[in-house]
Design an enzyme around this catalytic site. Structure first.
Site, mmCIF file in Angstrom:
data_model
loop_
_atom_site.group_PDB
_atom_site.id
_atom_site.type_symbol
_atom_site.label_atom_id
_atom_site.label_comp_id
_atom_site.label_asym_id
_atom_site.label_seq_id
_atom_site.Cartn_x
_atom_site.Cartn_y
_atom_site.Cartn_z
ATOM 1 N N ASP A 234 40.277 -12.008 -11.132
ATOM 2 C CA ASP A 234 39.034 -12.040 -12.012
ATOM 3 C C ASP A 234 38.071 -11.057 -12.702
ATOM 4 O O ASP A 234 39.593 -9.710 -12.365
ATOM 5 C CB ASP A 234 37.722 -12.799 -10.869
ATOM 6 C CG ASP A 234 37.808 -11.471 -9.856
ATOM 7 O OD1 ASP A 234 38.270 -10.521 -9.557
ATOM 8 O OD2 ASP A 234 36.773 -11.771 -8.940
ATOM 9 N N ASP A 236 35.753 -7.649 -10.889
ATOM 10 C CA ASP A 236 34.611 -7.863 -10.419
ATOM 11 C C ASP A 236 33.846 -6.849 -10.801
ATOM 12 O O ASP A 236 33.923 -5.390 -10.875
ATOM 13 C CB ASP A 236 35.505 -7.438 -8.860
ATOM 14 C CG ASP A 236 36.080 -8.320 -8.429
ATOM 15 O OD1 ASP A 236 35.315 -9.536 -8.160
ATOM 16 O OD2 ASP A 236 37.033 -8.314 -8.410
ATOM 17 N N ASP A 324 32.722 -11.750 -10.854
ATOM 18 C CA ASP A 324 31.335 -11.188 -10.027
ATOM 19 C C ASP A 324 30.693 -9.775 -10.189
ATOM 20 O O ASP A 324 31.337 -9.012 -10.522
ATOM 21 C CB ASP A 324 32.508 -11.190 -8.732
ATOM 22 C CG ASP A 324 33.367 -12.260 -7.853
ATOM 23 O OD1 ASP A 324 32.845 -13.210 -9.141
ATOM 24 O OD2 ASP A 324 33.633 -12.237 -7.434
HETATM 25 N N1 DCT Z 1 35.179 -8.190 -1.234
HETATM 26 C C1 DCT Z 1 34.991 -8.355 0.381
HETATM 27 N N2 DCT Z 1 33.685 -8.804 0.934
HETATM 28 C C2 DCT Z 1 34.228 -10.475 0.657
HETATM 29 C C3 DCT Z 1 35.091 -10.588 -0.647
HETATM 30 C C4 DCT Z 1 35.322 -9.753 -1.255
HETATM 31 O O1 DCT Z 1 35.018 -7.230 0.724
HETATM 32 N N3 DCT Z 1 34.074 -10.968 1.061
HETATM 33 C C5 DCT Z 1 36.085 -7.277 -1.678
HETATM 34 C C6 DCT Z 1 36.889 -7.426 -1.425
HETATM 35 C C7 DCT Z 1 38.196 -7.127 -2.901
HETATM 36 C C8 DCT Z 1 37.272 -7.304 -3.507
HETATM 37 O O2 DCT Z 1 36.330 -7.577 -3.075
HETATM 38 C C9 DCT Z 1 37.344 -8.444 -4.528
HETATM 39 O O3 DCT Z 1 37.732 -9.456 -3.911
HETATM 40 P P1 DCT Z 1 38.885 -9.977 -5.422
HETATM 41 O O4 DCT Z 1 38.140 -10.590 -6.910
HETATM 42 O O5 DCT Z 1 38.868 -11.574 -4.414
HETATM 43 O O6 DCT Z 1 39.995 -8.810 -5.583
HETATM 44 P P2 DCT Z 1 40.566 -8.463 -6.036
HETATM 45 O O7 DCT Z 1 41.689 -7.284 -5.022
HETATM 46 O O8 DCT Z 1 39.848 -7.796 -6.784
HETATM 47 O O9 DCT Z 1 42.386 -9.171 -6.566
HETATM 48 P P3 DCT Z 1 42.487 -9.959 -7.940
HETATM 49 O O10 DCT Z 1 43.003 -8.903 -9.023
HETATM 50 O O11 DCT Z 1 42.953 -11.210 -7.973
HETATM 51 O O12 DCT Z 1 40.611 -10.247 -8.542
HETATM 52 MG MG MG Z 2 39.082 -8.986 -8.485
#
Ligand code: DCT
Ligand code: MG
Length: 400
Positions: A234, A236, A324
């Site tokens: 995704d 962020d 997100d």
């Molecule tokens: N995070 C957080 N609390 C949560 C969920 C997520 O602090 N309850 C943080 C940790 C990583 C970040 O947000 C982004 O989450 P992801 O998109 O799931 O991870 P990513 O490292 O961006 O991995 P991807 O490349 O797969 O999106």
């Molecule tokens: Mg991510």
């Protein structure tokens, strides 16, 4: 952040943090072992520098399967142990070629070493292969790959005898929620990795949306792309504005703008429940209380430099992408940025380090010193590392 959505709905914490091995004495490695093995490797990911270059993928891929299998069975200790082992191996600048070379590497328990031994000897782990061919593992893996479906729901469907998407979609007894409906509708696109160029294109779109309404807004790309990853599941973003309180309008305005542009395929907006007076939180919570949006956006190929990351032969000219957005108040910005930059293991260890080594509580909202009984202010990530007495780790070194 697909991985927490189900836990969030089902109120189950994603991880349990347990104290683990602390390696205090460092024996001298035998001659001929990997040269860097002599360096002390910290048991905390926040004291290691981990780039996207993984020299031990054969082991870490196997550990991930094992961790996930334990997660599906709700056995949290070994699940976390394998995640920690994978994380520590990712930080090594060398490939493990024999177990003796790992004598100064923490977080490798008996089970972990047995798996490594097998891989070193046979090039594969029989335990991992058994899991990969296990019907329950395969089905849960398939079901949890759908946006909005977590381990609990996947297991319920499995226990109900369902094994495929057509089983689920053809079952009259199942009522998919809106998130899951969108998850199935856009399955092909959102299970496909998002490229860096696509992330940049989305950044431009959101940047335009937010600045059209709030010229002084601040937008930051976080998550895996901030850590320098080439691909992600995704994209962020954190968005805020210097004027405290005004951040409340940001997400609703971005949503309205996107609706108007007809680029919004799914939107789950959650208003802020953040209340500074309720901090510090002693409970481990999977999610922070800032306003956020879980979106699926439509991205046009013409907006992406070099074109969309599509399957060969796909000539639609657009794709769906998971996005997100989080909108913390500006005085919480550094904490939110640090938290949302990840990786998950890096964040877990930052919090564990704060608690066990500094008697402090860290989350996405604040840092609280339990000894001094006060909150520690921070305007940048560097301030937070400094409060914790940690060397600064750049985002691209946080791929733990
Ligand atoms: N995070 C957080 N609390 C949560 C969920 C997520 O602090 N309850 C943080 C940790 C990583 C970040 O947000 C982004 O989450 P992801 O998109 O799931 O991870 P990513 O490292 O961006 O991995 P991807 O490349 O797969 O999106
Ligand atoms: Mg991510």
């Amino acid at each position: 952040v697909g991985w927490f959505t189900d836990s969030m709905r089902e109120g189950r914490p994603v991880a349990v943090e347990t104290r683990h091995l602390i390696q205090e004495t460092v024996p001298t490695p035998p001659e001929g072992s990997a040269p860097t093995a002599q360096a002390v490797v910290s048991q905390y990911a926040c004291q290691r520098r981990t780039t996207t270059e993984n020299n031990n993928k054969i082991f870490t891929d196997a550990f991930e399967v094992l961790a996930e299998s334990y997660e599906f069975n709700e056995i949290e200790g070994p699940c976390l142990a394998f995640r920690r082992a994978a994380s520590v191996l990712k930080s090594l600048s060398w490939a493990v070629q024999c177990l003796e070379a790992t004598r100064n590497v923490p977080c490798l328990g008996e089970h972990t070493k047995a798996v490594m031994e097998e891989i070193l000897r046979y090039g594969r782990s029989f335990e991992v292969e058994k899991i990969l061919s296990d019907e329950r593992y395969r089905t849960l893996k398939l079901f949890t790959s759908v946006f909005g479906v977590g381990p609990k729901t996947a297991d319920k469907w499995y226990r109900g005898g369902l094994r495929s998407f057509s089983d689920v979609l053809g079952d009259r007894g199942i009522r998919l929620n809106r998130m899951q409906q969108s998850g199935f509708l856009h399955y092909g696109d959102i299970s496909r990795a998002v490229s860096k160029a696509e992330a940049r294109a989305l950044r431009n779109i959101i940047d335009e949306a937010v600045h059209a309404i709030t010229p002084d807004a601040v937008l930051a790309l976080t998550g895996g792309f901030r850590r320098g990853k080439e691909f992600g599941h995704d994209v962020d973003f954190i968005v805020t504005t210097p004027e405290l309180g005004k951040e409340k309008n940001l997400l609703p305005n971005i949503v309205l703008f996107s609706l108007h542009q007809r680029i919004l395929l799914y939107c789950d907006y959650q208003a802020s429940t953040f209340d500074m007076s309720k901090l510090p939180s002693y409970r481990f919570e999977a999610m922070d209380h800032f306003a956020k949006c879980f979106l699926i956006m439509r991205l046009e190929g013409s907006q992406v430099e070099g074109g969309l990351h599509l399957a060969e032969g796909d000539s639609r000219g657009w794709r769906a992408v998971r996005v997100d957005l989080v909108a913390p108040p500006m005085d919480r910005y550094a904490f939110a940025l640090l938290g949302w930059s990840g990786s998950r293991q890096f964040e877990r260890d930052l919090r564990r380090f704060a608690r066990l080594e500094r008697n402090m509580l860290l989350d996405n909202h604040a840092l609280y010193d339990k000894t001094k009984k006060e909150f520690l202010a921070a305007t940048t990530e560097r301030d937070i590392f400094a409060h914790l007495g940690l060397e600064y780790i750049e985002p691209w070194q946080r791929n733990a």
